[in-house]
Structures are given as C-alpha cells and as structure tokens.
Design a protein around this motif. Structure first.
Motif, PDB file in Angstrom:
ATOM      1  N   PRO A 227       0.836  -1.207   0.000  1.00 16.03           N
ATOM      2  CA  PRO A 227       0.000   0.000   0.000  1.00 16.03           C
ATOM      3  C   PRO A 227       0.872   1.260   0.000  1.00 16.03           C
ATOM      4  O   PRO A 227       2.018   1.231   0.458  1.00 16.03           O
TER       5      PRO A 227
ATOM      6  N   ALA B 128       5.829   9.468   8.193  1.00 14.09           N
ATOM      7  CA  ALA B 128       5.512   8.231   7.474  1.00 14.09           C
ATOM      8  C   ALA B 128       5.368   7.070   8.458  1.00 14.09           C
ATOM      9  O   ALA B 128       4.517   6.190   8.275  1.00 14.09           O
TER      10      ALA B 128
ATOM     11  N   GLU C 211       1.132   4.069   1.737  1.00 12.94           N
ATOM     12  CA  GLU C 211       1.783   4.538   2.969  1.00 12.94           C
ATOM     13  C   GLU C 211       3.040   3.730   3.260  1.00 12.94           C
ATOM     14  O   GLU C 211       4.060   4.272   3.700  1.00 12.94           O
ATOM     15  N   ILE C 212       2.954   2.421   3.012  1.00  9.08           N
ATOM     16  CA  ILE C 212       4.082   1.553   3.327  1.00  9.08           C
ATOM     17  C   ILE C 212       5.200   1.742   2.309  1.00  9.08           C
ATOM     18  O   ILE C 212       6.372   1.793   2.656  1.00  9.08           O
TER      19      ILE C 212
ATOM     20  N   VAL D 247       2.038   4.767   8.933  1.00  6.38           N
ATOM     21  CA  VAL D 247       2.025   3.304   8.816  1.00  6.38           C
ATOM     22  C   VAL D 247       1.526   2.668  10.115  1.00  6.38           C
ATOM     23  O   VAL D 247       0.725   1.727  10.093  1.00  6.38           O
TER      24      VAL D 247
ATOM     25  N   GLU E  99       5.861   4.476   0.767  1.00  3.60           N
ATOM     26  CA  GLU E  99       6.505   5.757   1.090  1.00  3.60           C
ATOM     27  C   GLU E  99       7.510   5.591   2.217  1.00  3.60           C
ATOM     28  O   GLU E  99       8.609   6.149   2.186  1.00  3.60           O
ATOM     29  N   LEU E 100       7.132   4.823   3.225  1.00  2.00           N
ATOM     30  CA  LEU E 100       8.048   4.593   4.348  1.00  2.00           C
ATOM     31  C   LEU E 100       9.282   3.819   3.871  1.00  2.00           C
ATOM     32  O   LEU E 100      10.413   4.149   4.250  1.00  2.00           O
TER      33      LEU E 100
END
Lengths: 198, 198
Positions: free
Chosen positions: A5, B47, A7-8, B51, A10-11
């Motif tokens: 996903p 971030a 958000e993940i 998450v 991006e991290l």
C-alpha cells in the motif's frame, strides 16, 4: 513496482535513503517495524519528532546538542587549554568513547576538498583560529581521518595556527591488535618512520 | 556511554534495533537524519506514524494492507483457482516483483519449527485448508524458502492438502546467472536430479 500500500511504500522509500540501508534492507526493516508496532514503530516515530524538534549545533564547537552550548563546552570539568579538532560529530563521539581526551572539541564539519569546492570558509576553520585567540588555547590536537583530504586539511590548519599555539596530530601506526599481514603499505611505512626505542 | 544528548541517544538505541543496523550504523544514520532534518527526519517520522496508524493484516491471506482485505485478494484481475503459499510478506513482495504469478497468496507467518515450538496452529495452516475448500482452489503452489524448516513445512502442508487439490512447489536448481563454482553442493545435487532434456 507497487507491491505494498502507498503509505508503506513511502516509508520504504524514505528508509532506503538512510546510509547503510538499500531498498531490500529497507523493506525488511519496514516489515519488522510493522510487526513490532507497539514497542518499536510508535516509539521510533516519537523519538524522531523529538530529535527533529530539539537537535541543533553547539554555537561554540559545532557538536550536536539540544541546548545553545553543548554539554562538553559548558562542562567545568573539561580542560580549557586544549582543543581537539575533528571532521564531524561521529568522530567526536568516537573520541569520547575512547575517553582519553579531557579537553574540548572543535568540529570542522568536513574536510577541505578541491573536488567538492569546499574551502576554509565552508568549514569552521576561521572560527577555530578565533577560538585559539579568544580562549587562550595552548595546544590544538588534530584528530582528522588519515585520508588525503583529512591530511590536506590538517596541514592547512597547522599553517593557519603557526606561531599561535602548539599543533599536534594523532600518531599513525599499527592499530592495537592489528596484524602486519593485513595492514596496507602506507600504515606500515608510517609505523616504521615513527618507530620508538623500547 | 553518554556521548550525545538524551533525545539523540534514545533515537540511536531504537534505530539500532532495526534488522541490518548495529550501534555504529545507527549512530551514522541518526547524524545523517539530523543533517537532513527537513527533507528526511520529519517526513520519516510522519511516514512511521501513518504506517503505525493504518497497517494491518489482510483477513483473508495475511498480507500487509491498509484495508480489511488486501489489494491482491480484492482484485478481480487475479486468478481465483491458484494459491501461492509464502512464509512471510517479504516473500510475497519478492514474488510480485518477479511478476510471474497471477493468482492469490496465502501468507503463513513463519515455518513449522520444533525448536521454537511453532506448530500448525501458530501459522495460518488451518486457514489455508479452509480456503482451499471454500474458494474451490485447484492448485496450491508452495513458494517456501529452501531451508530445512521451509521444506518441513512444505511437506506438512502437502500431506494436509492431499487429495483436496494439486500441490506443487517452486523448482530447485541453478539460479539464473549462477556459476557452478560458487554454488553449494545441495543446489548442484538438486539441479542434477531435476535435469531436463533439451
């Protein structure tokens, strides 16, 4: 590539920018963080916000600190006549771990480099010359890396401070526990030239 | 050891818990983060919070997702008759990067291990058996690591599913670009046993 996903992903992309982590180890680290959400991910995010809000440069020496003047510069226990010059804060920490130096520091913030167009003004060299005069420094110990840029910078500083105070540098030689067979020629040559009577 | 202010030491200690980072690389990473505060430290902290707040397990397959059912399980483009069984989400991502499998996944969450007291109930094996029945699965592809625990788990699952659907596993052999001289004996033996007519 779109496996996880947004958000993940991006991290993972941000983590991969850290020194020592690549895309693969960043993915592993993020999955580990998600599994350890309560005990690691939340605390880590909070700790990052805390550091981002408080970390700053010591106005005297350039060390990382959370106050205007760092703990070392403001400590009355540290000798005031000696300054140890290091390239960056990681080197200052290494010196502190060794625990052998009881004076104060001056963090240059890098080395002179013709290639990267880093001159004395980009480093904290003018500030060093000023400190030597203002603080009545008797000895400046150059603890710069034994690289070409490090040694070039050491020679430049030695010339700038010539006649103002003693300037010394860390000895070069065989590291403790070092085996000659694994050392480079330059280290052996330096150790030979600096040999001592037993 | 107390070289840095408390907030920074705390961040270093937490970073050092990440897989692939030790105390030394954690210190380097934190100094780098402080230097890149605006473009990296703040975004990374944000971030991580994002998450931490959104990441969860897909209730169907165990994949990491931000919704109740992951993108793969809810995609109408994925074949419904094939299930690929992997140990963890990192393996699922590796399969997706390869792009060769168009069905759905089942993430076990580990392998059977007598040493670590991991039995079928600790993994998602009962759920797998149930999915095979409920979803009318015709083939389960075991993409487990070629370790002893991975292969033990593969054999256990094959027995559990015996007669309910086809069970296959990834081929073992010489990796693409692999040089025989650098391969272990087990890989060469497996490749020899599974040799094919050209």
């Amino acid at each position: 590539m779109h496996e996880a996903p947004r958000e993940i992903e991006e991290l993972i992309d941000l983590m991969a920018k850290l020194p020592g982590l690549g895309p693969r180890s960043a993915r592993r680290a993020v999955l580990y963080l998600i599994r350890k959400r309560g005990i690691l991910l939340h605390p880590l995010a909070d700790a990052m916000h805390a550091v981002a809000a408080t970390a700053r440069e010591c106005v005297v020496c350039g060390n990382v600190t959370t106050s205007e003047i760092c703990e070392i510069c403001s400590s009355e226990k540290r000798a005031t006549g000696e300054l140890c010059v290091v390239e960056d804060v990681a080197d200052l920490w290494a010196m502190e771990r060794a625990g052998v130096f009881k004076g104060r520091y001056h963090v240059l913030g890098g080395t002179l480099s013709a290639l990267d167009a880093v001159g004395p003004e980009e480093l904290r060299i003018p500030k060093l010359v000023q400190r030597v005069a203002d603080e009545g420094i008797s000895e400046v110990i150059l603890a710069l890396n034994a690289t070409i840029d490090g040694q070039t910078t050491a020679h430049y500083i030695a010339e700038e401070l010539d006649g103002r105070c003693d300037v010394t540098s860390l000895a070069q030689g065989v590291p403790i526990g070092g085996e000659l067979d694994y050392l480079d020629d330059g280290t052996i040559t330096a150790a030979m030239k600096a040999r001592k009577a037993l």
